[in-house]
Design a protein around this motif. Structure first.
Motif, short mmCIF file in Angstrom:
data_model
loop_
_atom_site.label_atom_id
_atom_site.label_comp_id
_atom_site.label_asym_id
_atom_site.label_seq_id
_atom_site.Cartn_x
_atom_site.Cartn_y
_atom_site.Cartn_z
N ILE A 1 -1.11 10.92 12.61
CA ILE A 1 -1.64 10.08 11.54
C ILE A 1 -2.74 9.16 12.07
CG2 ILE A 1 -1.07 8.25 9.90
CD1 ILE A 1 1.69 9.47 9.64
N THR A 2 -2.52 8.55 13.24
CA THR A 2 -3.52 7.66 13.82
C THR A 2 -4.78 8.43 14.18
OG1 THR A 2 -1.71 6.33 14.73
CG2 THR A 2 -3.91 5.91 15.57
N LEU A 3 -4.61 9.63 14.73
CA LEU A 3 -5.77 10.46 15.08
C LEU A 3 -6.57 10.82 13.84
CD1 LEU A 3 -7.28 12.06 17.30
CD2 LEU A 3 -5.73 13.98 16.79
N ALA A 4 -5.88 11.17 12.75
CA ALA A 4 -6.57 11.51 11.51
C ALA A 4 -7.33 10.32 10.95
CB ALA A 4 -5.56 12.03 10.49
N ARG A 5 -6.70 9.16 10.96
CA ARG A 5 -7.36 7.96 10.44
C ARG A 5 -8.58 7.59 11.29
NH1 ARG A 5 -7.16 5.99 5.36
NH2 ARG A 5 -5.13 6.44 4.49
N LEU A 6 -8.47 7.71 12.61
CA LEU A 6 -9.60 7.41 13.47
C LEU A 6 -10.76 8.36 13.21
CD1 LEU A 6 -10.95 5.99 15.87
CD2 LEU A 6 -9.71 7.56 17.39
N ALA A 7 -10.45 9.65 13.05
CA ALA A 7 -11.51 10.64 12.82
C ALA A 7 -12.23 10.39 11.51
CB ALA A 7 -10.92 12.04 12.86
N ARG B 1 -7.85 -8.84 5.25
CA ARG B 1 -8.04 -8.92 6.69
C ARG B 1 -7.83 -7.55 7.32
NH1 ARG B 1 -4.11 -13.56 8.61
NH2 ARG B 1 -2.78 -12.46 7.11
N ILE B 2 -8.46 -7.34 8.45
CA ILE B 2 -8.53 -5.99 9.04
C ILE B 2 -7.17 -5.52 9.52
CG2 ILE B 2 -9.61 -4.56 10.80
CD1 ILE B 2 -11.47 -5.46 8.61
N ARG B 3 -6.49 -6.31 10.30
CA ARG B 3 -5.23 -5.83 10.90
C ARG B 3 -4.13 -5.59 9.86
NH1 ARG B 3 -5.38 -5.54 16.25
NH2 ARG B 3 -7.02 -6.68 17.36
N PRO B 4 -3.89 -6.51 8.90
CA PRO B 4 -2.92 -6.17 7.85
C PRO B 4 -3.34 -4.95 7.04
CG PRO B 4 -3.31 -8.53 7.89
CD PRO B 4 -4.33 -7.92 8.77
N LEU B 5 -4.64 -4.82 6.80
CA LEU B 5 -5.12 -3.65 6.07
C LEU B 5 -4.87 -2.37 6.85
CD1 LEU B 5 -6.67 -2.34 3.73
CD2 LEU B 5 -8.79 -2.85 4.97
N ALA B 6 -5.10 -2.39 8.17
CA ALA B 6 -4.85 -1.21 8.99
C ALA B 6 -3.38 -0.85 9.00
CB ALA B 6 -5.35 -1.45 10.42
N THR B 7 -2.52 -1.87 9.07
CA THR B 7 -1.08 -1.60 9.02
C THR B 7 -0.67 -0.99 7.69
OG1 THR B 7 -0.73 -3.48 10.51
CG2 THR B 7 1.19 -2.63 9.33
N ALA C 1 0.87 2.75 6.95
CA ALA C 1 2.11 2.96 6.20
C ALA C 1 1.88 3.86 5.00
CB ALA C 1 2.68 1.61 5.75
N ALA C 2 0.74 3.70 4.33
CA ALA C 2 0.43 4.56 3.19
C ALA C 2 0.22 6.00 3.63
CB ALA C 2 -0.81 4.04 2.47
N LEU D 1 0.82 -1.21 0.00
CA LEU D 1 0.00 0.00 0.00
C LEU D 1 0.86 1.26 0.00
CD1 LEU D 1 -2.92 -0.96 2.41
CD2 LEU D 1 -2.89 -0.91 -0.08
N ALA D 2 2.01 1.22 0.68
CA ALA D 2 2.91 2.37 0.65
C ALA D 2 3.46 2.58 -0.76
CB ALA D 2 4.05 2.18 1.65
N ALA D 3 3.81 1.48 -1.43
CA ALA D 3 4.30 1.60 -2.81
C ALA D 3 3.21 2.11 -3.74
CB ALA D 3 4.82 0.25 -3.29
N LEU D 4 1.97 1.66 -3.53
CA LEU D 4 0.86 2.16 -4.34
C LEU D 4 0.64 3.65 -4.12
CD1 LEU D 4 -1.73 -0.76 -4.04
CD2 LEU D 4 -0.39 -0.11 -6.05
N LYS D 5 0.77 4.10 -2.87
CA LYS D 5 0.62 5.52 -2.58
C LYS D 5 1.70 6.33 -3.28
CE LYS D 5 -0.69 9.24 -0.26
NZ LYS D 5 -0.54 9.21 1.22
N LEU D 6 2.93 5.88 -3.24
CA LEU D 6 4.00 6.59 -3.92
C LEU D 6 3.82 6.55 -5.44
CD1 LEU D 6 7.07 5.42 -1.79
CD2 LEU D 6 5.87 7.60 -1.68
N ARG D 7 3.30 5.44 -5.97
CA ARG D 7 3.04 5.36 -7.41
C ARG D 7 1.95 6.36 -7.81
NH1 ARG D 7 3.67 1.44 -11.32
NH2 ARG D 7 5.59 0.97 -10.14
N LEU D 8 0.92 6.51 -6.98
CA LEU D 8 -0.13 7.49 -7.27
C LEU D 8 0.43 8.92 -7.25
CD1 LEU D 8 -3.11 6.06 -5.18
CD2 LEU D 8 -2.87 6.09 -7.66
N LEU D 9 1.32 9.19 -6.32
CA LEU D 9 1.93 10.51 -6.27
C LEU D 9 2.79 10.78 -7.49
CD1 LEU D 9 2.94 10.69 -2.48
CD2 LEU D 9 1.00 11.79 -3.59
N ARG D 10 3.50 9.74 -7.95
CA ARG D 10 4.34 9.92 -9.13
C ARG D 10 3.50 10.06 -10.39
NH1 ARG D 10 8.47 5.20 -10.58
NH2 ARG D 10 6.49 4.22 -11.20
N ASN D 11 2.40 9.34 -10.45
CA ASN D 11 1.53 9.43 -11.62
C ASN D 11 0.82 10.77 -11.70
OD1 ASN D 11 2.23 6.87 -12.40
ND2 ASN D 11 0.42 5.90 -11.51
#
Length: 316
Positions: free
Chosen positions: A148-154, A94-100, A104-105, A5-15
């Motif tokens: 970051i965690t506060l923003a995601r929770l909100a 799964r929820i926990r790998p997705l949250a991690t 990271a993203a 997901l971090a690599a996908l985020k960087l790819r979106l920024l580059r695109n």
């Protein structure tokens, strides 16, 4: 999952640099502002070296960054699709790998990096000695992770509301506190500083309650380590880490609910049959009443009036 997901985020920024001119300009402007924020914050924190209220000002700056991370993602909810958990509901994850991976993203990009670089100014302005610098680096990383965690929770807990019309109105109203802060720092602060009434000493004692919030705990941990109280510094950082774990647990819980809950934000609401004001006065009264109702319901008109009031208040 995190690396993917971090690599996908960087790819979106580059695109974004290869897409439409509007997206390219938006990306360049955002990156430029992120760089200016990093430089300005680092310089402001570095200039606190030797000031009596350095820890107070640092706590205020850390709190302002947390406030920004809480407000801006809500305001940009409709613009950034990665903030909406409904976009991931169709994937068998799964929820926990997705949250991690989402965490990271969120940490990838210009603005998180600008936050880390800017807040590292405490290594010059507040930290003393090797232990103080080490604690300062850890405190800055925990501060950014808390933001970051506060923003995601909100955004995750309010996702259903933010998809609705009321949520869009709420996001629009968040412009008001940002505009008030802008007016304060562009009009009040320079005027008070020019008159000699606004200095670093003006923040003495302002963290009487900020020091118990996670940003204040991180700032005071740096001061404790710099004055030889490493145990107290580690205890404060441990409290910040505990708060991050609690917020992260709540976020994972809300994320799991959001991925399986039915989206009711697009359902029609009940129509009220209240008559329009001035409707008895004929066609002119009906038109005037409808205009008043639209003005009352339109966030843009209320925001404009609030901005005009704030501008007049700070200018006087």
């Amino acid at each position: 999952m995190a690396w993917l997901l971090a690599a996908l985020k960087l790819r979106l920024l580059r695109n974004a640099l290869r897409s439409s001119p509007a997206a390219k300009v938006s990306f360049l402007v955002s990156t430029t502002f992120a760089g200016l924020t990093a430089i300005g914050t680092f310089a402001a924190l570095a200039l606190l070296r030797g000031q009596s209220a350095s820890v107070d000002v640092t706590a205020v700056i850390f709190t302002l960054f947390a406030f920004g991370w809480l407000i801006v993602p809500i305001f940009a909810f409709g613009l950034d699709g990665t903030l909406d958990p409904a976009t991931l509901a169709l994937y068998p994850l799964r929820i926990r790998p997705l949250a991690t991976g989402l965490l990271a993203a969120s940490a990838a990009g210009a603005w998180p990096l600008a936050n880390v670089i800017g807040l590292l100014g405490v290594t010059v302005g507040l930290a003393r000695g090797v232990s103080g610098v080490l604690i300062a680096v850890v405190a800055v990383l925990l501060q950014v992770l808390f933001c970051i965690t506060l923003a995601r929770l909100a955004t995750t807990s309010m996702a259903g509301l933010l998809r609705s019309r009321r949520g869009q109105d709420l996001a629009a109203f968040l412009i008001i506190p940002l505009f008030v802060l802008y007016e304060f720092f562009t009009q009040v602060v320079p005027k008070e500083a020019a008159d000699g009434r606004f200095t670093a000493a003006s923040f003495n004692g302002i963290d009487s309650w900020l020091r118990w919030l996670p940003p204040g705990l991180a700032a005071h941990a740096i001061q404790d380590a710099s004055t030889g109280h490493a145990g107290a510094a580690l205890l404060r950082l441990g409290l910040v880490a505990a708060v991050i774990v609690v917020l992260g647990g709540l976020w994972v819980r809300y994320l799991g609910r959001a991925l399986v809950a039915v989206d009711t934000s697009t359902q029609s609401s009940a129509v009220r049959g209240a008559p329009l004001p001035f409707a008895r006065s004929g066609i002119r009264g009906t038109v005037a009443g409808r205009y008043l109702v639209y003005q009352r319901r339109e966030p843009g008109s209320i925001i404009r009036w609030c901005m005009r009031t704030a501008t007049a208040r700070f200018a006087s």
